[in-house]
Design an enzyme around this catalytic site. Structure first.
Site, PDB file in Angstrom:
ATOM      1  N   LYS A   8     -35.637 -26.149  14.191  1.00 45.48           N
ATOM      2  CA  LYS A   8     -36.808 -26.375  13.329  1.00 45.48           C
ATOM      3  C   LYS A   8     -36.442 -26.414  11.851  1.00 45.48           C
ATOM      4  O   LYS A   8     -36.866 -27.306  11.138  1.00 45.48           O
ATOM      5  CB  LYS A   8     -37.847 -25.259  13.522  1.00 45.48           C
ATOM      6  CG  LYS A   8     -38.562 -25.253  14.847  1.00 45.48           C
ATOM      7  CD  LYS A   8     -39.724 -24.253  14.825  1.00 45.48           C
ATOM      8  CE  LYS A   8     -39.299 -22.826  14.562  1.00 45.48           C
ATOM      9  NZ  LYS A   8     -38.511 -22.213  15.643  1.00 45.48           N
ATOM     10  N   ARG A  83     -47.836 -19.254  14.198  1.00 49.37           N
ATOM     11  CA  ARG A  83     -47.135 -18.773  15.389  1.00 49.37           C
ATOM     12  C   ARG A  83     -48.041 -17.976  16.304  1.00 49.37           C
ATOM     13  O   ARG A  83     -47.605 -17.574  17.383  1.00 49.37           O
ATOM     14  CB  ARG A  83     -45.978 -17.873  14.964  1.00 49.37           C
ATOM     15  CG  ARG A  83     -44.619 -18.565  14.874  1.00 49.37           C
ATOM     16  CD  ARG A  83     -43.651 -17.548  14.280  1.00 49.37           C
ATOM     17  NE  ARG A  83     -42.294 -17.718  14.681  1.00 49.37           N
ATOM     18  CZ  ARG A  83     -41.299 -18.096  13.861  1.00 49.37           C
ATOM     19  NH1 ARG A  83     -41.543 -18.407  12.615  1.00 49.37           N
ATOM     20  NH2 ARG A  83     -40.067 -18.160  14.298  1.00 49.37           N
ATOM     21  N   ARG A 122     -24.858 -19.536  15.812  1.00 44.67           N
ATOM     22  CA  ARG A 122     -25.372 -19.371  14.451  1.00 44.67           C
ATOM     23  C   ARG A 122     -25.110 -17.941  13.967  1.00 44.67           C
ATOM     24  O   ARG A 122     -24.823 -17.717  12.789  1.00 44.67           O
ATOM     25  CB  ARG A 122     -26.879 -19.674  14.408  1.00 44.67           C
ATOM     26  CG  ARG A 122     -27.452 -19.599  13.006  1.00 44.67           C
ATOM     27  CD  ARG A 122     -28.867 -20.117  12.931  1.00 44.67           C
ATOM     28  NE  ARG A 122     -29.841 -19.170  13.462  1.00 44.67           N
ATOM     29  CZ  ARG A 122     -31.137 -19.433  13.601  1.00 44.67           C
ATOM     30  NH1 ARG A 122     -31.621 -20.613  13.274  1.00 44.67           N
ATOM     31  NH2 ARG A 122     -31.959 -18.526  14.083  1.00 44.67           N
ATOM     32  N   ARG A 128     -26.913 -13.678  10.664  1.00 39.84           N
ATOM     33  CA  ARG A 128     -28.287 -13.201  10.516  1.00 39.84           C
ATOM     34  C   ARG A 128     -28.506 -11.944  11.346  1.00 39.84           C
ATOM     35  O   ARG A 128     -28.083 -11.873  12.495  1.00 39.84           O
ATOM     36  CB  ARG A 128     -29.278 -14.283  10.975  1.00 39.84           C
ATOM     37  CG  ARG A 128     -29.700 -15.196   9.864  1.00 39.84           C
ATOM     38  CD  ARG A 128     -30.590 -16.310  10.333  1.00 39.84           C
ATOM     39  NE  ARG A 128     -31.766 -15.881  11.092  1.00 39.84           N
ATOM     40  CZ  ARG A 128     -32.812 -16.669  11.326  1.00 39.84           C
ATOM     41  NH1 ARG A 128     -32.835 -17.898  10.851  1.00 39.84           N
ATOM     42  NH2 ARG A 128     -33.830 -16.234  12.035  1.00 39.84           N
ATOM     43  N   ARG A 139     -36.938 -12.467  20.823  1.00 39.89           N
ATOM     44  CA  ARG A 139     -37.606 -13.528  20.052  1.00 39.89           C
ATOM     45  C   ARG A 139     -38.076 -14.651  20.979  1.00 39.89           C
ATOM     46  O   ARG A 139     -39.141 -15.232  20.769  1.00 39.89           O
ATOM     47  CB  ARG A 139     -36.679 -14.065  18.956  1.00 39.89           C
ATOM     48  CG  ARG A 139     -36.557 -13.070  17.797  1.00 39.89           C
ATOM     49  CD  ARG A 139     -35.382 -13.373  16.893  1.00 39.89           C
ATOM     50  NE  ARG A 139     -35.487 -14.672  16.286  1.00 39.89           N
ATOM     51  CZ  ARG A 139     -34.429 -15.421  15.944  1.00 39.89           C
ATOM     52  NH1 ARG A 139     -33.211 -14.978  16.159  1.00 39.89           N
ATOM     53  NH2 ARG A 139     -34.605 -16.574  15.384  1.00 39.89           N
TER      54      ARG A 139
END
Ligand code: AMP
Length: 185
Positions: A8, A83, A122, A128, A139
Site C-alpha cells: 500500500k 481501517r 522488510r 520496523r 496485524r
C-alpha cells in the site's frame, strides 16, 4: 486497502504523485510522531508495537486535521485509513463537511503467505518494531477482523477497484494506473 505487506505505502506514493495530490498515510504520520517523541507518538507506539490499531478517536482527529490542510484542498489519497467501521462513518462526515467525494477505493489483493514473507524481508531491511513474526501475525488477524469487512461496505457503494498486488512494484503500478484510467473513462 489491503493487508499489511500488500504494498500500500509504495503504491500510494506513486498514485498520489501521478494525480498530484498528497498521500496521507496514517502509519507514516504515527511513525513520524513516534520518532519525534510527541505525546501522540507516545500513545500510538504502545498500540503499533503490539500490532493493534490506535484508538479510532485519536486516528480520526489526526486525519481530520491533516485533510484540512491547504495542500489537500484539491484532493488527496488516503493510505491505511479508514481501517474500522467507525472510521468509515467519521470519514463520511469529514468528506461531506469538506465537500469531497470518494472517487475510488483501491484494494490490493495478495496471497497471505507471500505477504508474511514480504514483511519479514522488510523487517530485515527497515527494522520496523512492528515487523517481528508474532506482531505480523497479529496485524494480519486484526486486518481480517476489523478492516476486511470494509471492502463489502464500499462494494455496496460501487467504488471498489480491485488490483492484483502480486509481482514487481512497477508491474503492480501499471495495473493500478490502468484500472484507475478505466474508471475515468
Ligand atoms: P501501516 O504503516 O499502515 O501498516 O500502519 C502501522 C500501524 O499504525 C498499524 O499497525 C496501526 O497500529 C497504526 N495505524 C495506522 N493506520 C491506522 C488506522 N487507520 N487506525 C488505527 N491504527 C492505525
Amino acid at each position: 486497502m489491503g493487508p499489511p505487506g500488500a504494498g500500500k505505502g509504495t503504491q500510494a506514493k506513486a498514485v498520489a504523485d501521478h494525480f498530484s495530490v498528497p498521500a496521507v498515510s496514517t502509519g507514516d504520520i504515527f511513525r513520524a510522531n513516534v520518532s519525534g517523541g510527541t505525546p501522540l507518538g507516545v500513545e500510538a507506539k504502545r498500540y503499533m508495537d503490539a500490532g493493534e490499531y490506535v484508538p479510532d478517536e485519536v486516528t480520526n482527529n489526526m486525519v481530520r486535521s491533516r485533510i484540512a490542510e491547504p495542500d489537500a484542498a484539491g484532493g488527496f489519497l488516503l493510505d491505511g485509513y479508514p481501517r474500522t467501521l467507525a472510521q468509515v462513518a467519521e470519514l463520511d462526515g469529514m468528506l461531506k463537511a469538506g465537500e469531497h467525494d470518494l472517487d475510488a477505493v483501491l484494494v490490493l489483493t495478495v496471497d497471505q503467505e507471500a505477504v508474511v514473507a514480504r514483511l519479514l524481508k522488510r523487517a530485515e531491511i527497515e527494522g520496523r518494531a512492528d515487523d517481528t513474526e508474532d506482531v505480523i501475525r497479529r496485524r494480519l488477524e486484526v486486518y481480517a477482523e476489523e478492516t476486511e469487512p470494509l471492502i463489502a461496505v464500499y462494494d455496496e457503494r460501487g467504488i471498489v477497484v480491485r488490483v492484483d498486488g502480486m509481482g514487481e512494484i512497477d508491474e503492480v503500478q501499471q495495473r493500478i494506473f490502468a484500472a484507475l484510467d478505466d474508471l475515468q473513462d
